[in-house]
Design a protein around this motif. Structure first.
Motif, PDB file in Angstrom:
ATOM      1  N   GLU A 117       0.820  -1.208   0.000  1.00  0.00           N
ATOM      2  CA  GLU A 117       0.000   0.000   0.000  1.00  0.00           C
ATOM      3  C   GLU A 117       0.858   1.264   0.000  1.00  0.00           C
ATOM      4  O   GLU A 117       1.885   1.337   0.664  1.00  0.00           O
ATOM      5  CB  GLU A 117      -0.921   0.013   1.222  1.00  0.00           C
ATOM      6  N   ILE A 118       0.407   2.259  -0.756  1.00  0.00           N
ATOM      7  CA  ILE A 118       1.005   3.594  -0.716  1.00  0.00           C
ATOM      8  C   ILE A 118       0.380   4.330   0.465  1.00  0.00           C
ATOM      9  O   ILE A 118      -0.835   4.495   0.526  1.00  0.00           O
ATOM     10  CB  ILE A 118       0.747   4.362  -2.023  1.00  0.00           C
ATOM     11  N   ILE A 119       1.219   4.748   1.405  1.00  0.00           N
ATOM     12  CA  ILE A 119       0.674   5.376   2.612  1.00  0.00           C
ATOM     13  C   ILE A 119       0.790   6.898   2.616  1.00  0.00           C
ATOM     14  O   ILE A 119       0.091   7.574   3.368  1.00  0.00           O
ATOM     15  CB  ILE A 119       1.323   4.798   3.886  1.00  0.00           C
ATOM     16  N   HIS A 120       1.689   7.441   1.799  1.00  0.00           N
ATOM     17  CA  HIS A 120       1.697   8.906   1.660  1.00  0.00           C
ATOM     18  C   HIS A 120       2.310   9.294   0.320  1.00  0.00           C
ATOM     19  O   HIS A 120       3.148   8.574  -0.237  1.00  0.00           O
ATOM     20  CB  HIS A 120       2.426   9.592   2.825  1.00  0.00           C
ATOM     21  N   VAL A 121       1.884  10.435  -0.188  1.00  0.00           N
ATOM     22  CA  VAL A 121       2.344  10.951  -1.478  1.00  0.00           C
ATOM     23  C   VAL A 121       2.669  12.428  -1.319  1.00  0.00           C
ATOM     24  O   VAL A 121       1.874  13.196  -0.779  1.00  0.00           O
ATOM     25  CB  VAL A 121       1.264  10.785  -2.574  1.00  0.00           C
ATOM     26  N   LYS A 122       3.847  12.801  -1.776  1.00  0.00           N
ATOM     27  CA  LYS A 122       4.237  14.214  -1.745  1.00  0.00           C
ATOM     28  C   LYS A 122       4.710  14.615  -3.133  1.00  0.00           C
ATOM     29  O   LYS A 122       5.612  13.998  -3.696  1.00  0.00           O
ATOM     30  CB  LYS A 122       5.362  14.458  -0.730  1.00  0.00           C
ATOM     31  N   ILE A 125       6.906   8.760  -3.041  1.00  0.00           N
ATOM     32  CA  ILE A 125       5.889   7.753  -2.768  1.00  0.00           C
ATOM     33  C   ILE A 125       6.311   6.931  -1.554  1.00  0.00           C
ATOM     34  O   ILE A 125       7.266   6.153  -1.613  1.00  0.00           O
ATOM     35  CB  ILE A 125       5.678   6.829  -3.983  1.00  0.00           C
ATOM     36  N   GLU A 140       4.250   1.105   2.594  1.00  0.00           N
ATOM     37  CA  GLU A 140       4.000   0.553   3.925  1.00  0.00           C
ATOM     38  C   GLU A 140       5.208  -0.169   4.508  1.00  0.00           C
ATOM     39  O   GLU A 140       5.280  -0.408   5.714  1.00  0.00           O
ATOM     40  CB  GLU A 140       2.804  -0.393   3.901  1.00  0.00           C
ATOM     41  N   THR A 160      10.633   5.123   0.927  1.00  0.00           N
ATOM     42  CA  THR A 160      10.076   6.179   0.085  1.00  0.00           C
ATOM     43  C   THR A 160      10.812   6.183  -1.253  1.00  0.00           C
ATOM     44  O   THR A 160      12.049   6.170  -1.287  1.00  0.00           O
ATOM     45  CB  THR A 160      10.209   7.550   0.756  1.00  0.00           C
ATOM     46  N   GLU A 200      -1.598   8.007  -5.249  1.00  0.00           N
ATOM     47  CA  GLU A 200      -2.488   8.531  -4.219  1.00  0.00           C
ATOM     48  C   GLU A 200      -2.487   7.576  -3.032  1.00  0.00           C
ATOM     49  O   GLU A 200      -2.229   6.369  -3.172  1.00  0.00           O
ATOM     50  CB  GLU A 200      -3.906   8.702  -4.764  1.00  0.00           C
ATOM     51  N   GLU A 201      -2.748   8.109  -1.874  1.00  0.00           N
ATOM     52  CA  GLU A 201      -2.757   7.297  -0.661  1.00  0.00           C
ATOM     53  C   GLU A 201      -3.821   6.212  -0.760  1.00  0.00           C
ATOM     54  O   GLU A 201      -4.934   6.454  -1.224  1.00  0.00           O
ATOM     55  CB  GLU A 201      -3.014   8.179   0.560  1.00  0.00           C
ATOM     56  N   GLY A 202      -3.447   5.004  -0.342  1.00  0.00           N
ATOM     57  CA  GLY A 202      -4.361   3.875  -0.378  1.00  0.00           C
ATOM     58  C   GLY A 202      -4.254   3.022  -1.622  1.00  0.00           C
ATOM     59  O   GLY A 202      -4.781   1.898  -1.657  1.00  0.00           O
TER      60      GLY A 202
END
Length: 204
Positions: free
Chosen positions: A2-7, A16, A19, A23, A37-39
């Motif tokens: 899972e992608i947990i945060h995106v900047k 990216i 989990e 990054t 995107e997150e999730g």
């Protein structure tokens, strides 16, 4: 995974966060089938492709670019790549890659630095500068031990001449300022005083 945060960064780059705690600095074109995107999910095969092919090649090119611009120590190169947000495992790969071609060689870097600066900097100041650049303390000491022709009193004399120091025309405040200047450059107190005294004696 899972992608947990995106900047979103500049020039279309994204950081990216996955989990597994890693990054990845990516562009959407690197994996167009995944939404940044997150999730969102990233499958294992995509992850391995990004690490082993896309980013591994990219960090090698980035490493060569950084070393073409200027010679760097291993620590300086590591820090620069961390600023580019590459994972540590890829940074370690880049270091080994550069070392395998002798693109980075801290011993050579130290030797070159000494050769370029020994006429203007004291041994103590150069040693401090090299440690600040991330060079290994023991390696720095070993290279310095191999150099026998240290003539710091001659360096002090040349610096005094360059500053147009004249003991006859210098008051106490001016002499003190010159003395402090040389100490800040890392020269020993006794060497500075000896050279300044010798110049005063010669002018008498």
């Amino acid at each position: 995974m899972e992608i947990i945060h995106v900047k979103k960064e500049k020039k279309g780059k994204y950081l990216i966060g996955l989990e597994n705690g890693i990054t990845l600095p990516l562009y959407q074109k690197d994996c167009p089938h995944i939404k940044f995107e997150e999730g969102a999910d990233m499958d294992e095969s995509t992850y391995r492709h990004l690490i082993l092919e896309v980013l591994r090649i990219r960090i090698q090119k980035r490493t060569l670019y950084l070393l073409e611009k200027m010679d760097r120590t291993q620590a300086q190169l590591q820090e620069k790549l961390r600023q580019n947000h590459y994972p540590e495992m890829l940074i370690e790969h880049a270091i080994q890659y550069a070392m395998s071609f002798h693109y980075i060689d801290d011993e050579r870097y130290i030797q070159t630095y000494i050769r370029q600066h020994k006429e203007a900097k004291s041994k103590q100041r150069m040693r401090y500068d090299l440690l600040q650049k991330g060079c290994d303390r023991q390696l720095v000491d070993t290279v310095f031990e191999q150099i026998e022709d240290w003539e710091e009193e001659k360096q002090i004399f040349r610096l005094l001449k360059k500053r147009k120091y004249n003991p006859e025309n210098s008051d106490e405040a001016s002499k003190r300022k010159t003395y402090q200047y040389l100490l800040r450059r890392g020269y020993k107190n006794e060497d500075v005083l000896r050279v300044m005294k010798n110049m005063s004696d010669e002018s008498d």
